[in-house]
Motif scaffolding. Structure first.
Motif: not given
Length: 318
Positions: A247-251, A312-317
């Motif tokens: 999960x990555x939060x960017x601004x 917020x973007x989320x990647x699932x492996x």
């Protein structure tokens, strides 16, 4: 910084959205941008006994503060807590020394933490008087003042345009170079005044302070944030266990664009022509769970102005 100051300065953004996307089981969690521990504290409350939380930050003062909050909480919950002083750009090197480590959840809250912005001595704010530093790790690298003293007009203009997305970058760079010929630019308010003096009067009436974009550009350059982000994303996906989530939060748009493109590349690595059978052999690493980024609710934006630009973007492996 004392604990009362920390509580006032720090409100974790998109906290509920992060918690709603925690996978199960949750045996190992890595917070790559621990800050003052707001996200980690809430995640820790959802972790089962005998699980492990690793908090990472390159700012020693943040680690010291977060440790006071998290160690008692982790002990009470039966969770193993490890704090690591490390830049997430060096995540790959750190991970190489942990060959058996696999995480179910990795969080990165990109950008400057609230205390770094709000403490004048850190030099990030265009509103508060302080030394022009901007280094997230003050033990290494050039300060923003040193950058302004050494880069050419062309380099400054390019940095302000690229990283600040500033349409008046050349005018601002010219003003900086003219000013530094007379005296060094060493404090935040001086730089902010130089920027404001360089833009047209109409720009001064805009909602956003014109100094903000230049300060953002210098901060990104000083800390090499975009290169660090790309290197971190690859290393983090490698650390995920099957079914684990990053999960990555960017601004701001530059960060979000990098995360979006890299997540898409992880999910769609094939480089073959669309109408032909795949012959490159590249397999997807997983799937993107957020085709569109998650953003803050109106209530959160009203309570915390820094949430307005958070994505917020989320990647699932796999």
């Amino acid at each position: 910084m004392n604990e009362a100051e920390g509580r006032l300065l720090h409100v974790p953004v998109l906290l509920q959205e992060v918690l709603q996307n925690l996978p199960t089981p949750l045996n190992t969690v890595i917070d790559l941008t621990l800050g003052l521990g707001g996200h980690s504290s809430a995640i820790l409350a959802a972790m089962p006994p005998s699980s492990r939380l690793i908090g990472m930050d390159k700012d020693q003062s943040a680690l010291d503060y977060a440790g006071k909050l998290l160690y008692p909480q982790a002990e009470a919950a039966g969770v193993e807590l490890t704090l690591v002083k490390n830049d997430f750009a060096a995540l790959g090197q750190w991970a190489a020394a942990q060959p058996s480590l696999q995480a179910q959840f990795i969080l990165a809250d990109i950008g400057v933490s609230s205390p770094q912005i709000d403490l004048p001595e850190r030099g990030f704010s265009y509103r508060l008087a302080g030394p022009l530093d901007m280094r997230m790790d003050q033990s290494r690298g050039q300060s923003a003042a040193e950058v302004l003293a050494t880069l050419t007009y062309e380099q400054l203009a390019d940095i302000i345009h690229l990283y600040g997305e500033e349409r008046y970058s050349r005018r601002i760079a010219a003003k900086i170079v003219a000013y530094r010929e007379k005296r060094a630019i060493t404090d935040t308010l001086t730089l902010a005044d130089i920027v404001r003096s360089a833009v047209p009067k109409a720009a001064l009436k805009e909602k956003q302070d014109p100094a903000r974009r230049t300060f953002q550009a210098l901060r990104i350059y000083v800390n090499d944030e975009l290169t660090a982000l790309q290197e971190m994303l690859q290393a983090a996906v490698n650390l995920l266990a099957p079914g684990g989530r990053l999960a990555v939060i960017s601004f701001h748009s530059l960060e979000d664009r990098i995360v979006k493109r890299q997540f898409h590349a992880f999910a769609h690595p094939c480089t073959c022509l669309p109408d032909l059978p795949c012959c490159c052999g590249r397999q997807p690493a997983g799937r993107v769970l957020t085709p569109k980024p998650l953003t803050a609710s109106a209530a959160e934006c009203e309570a915390n102005f820094r949430a307005h630009s958070a994505k917020l973007r989320i990647f699932e492996k796999m």
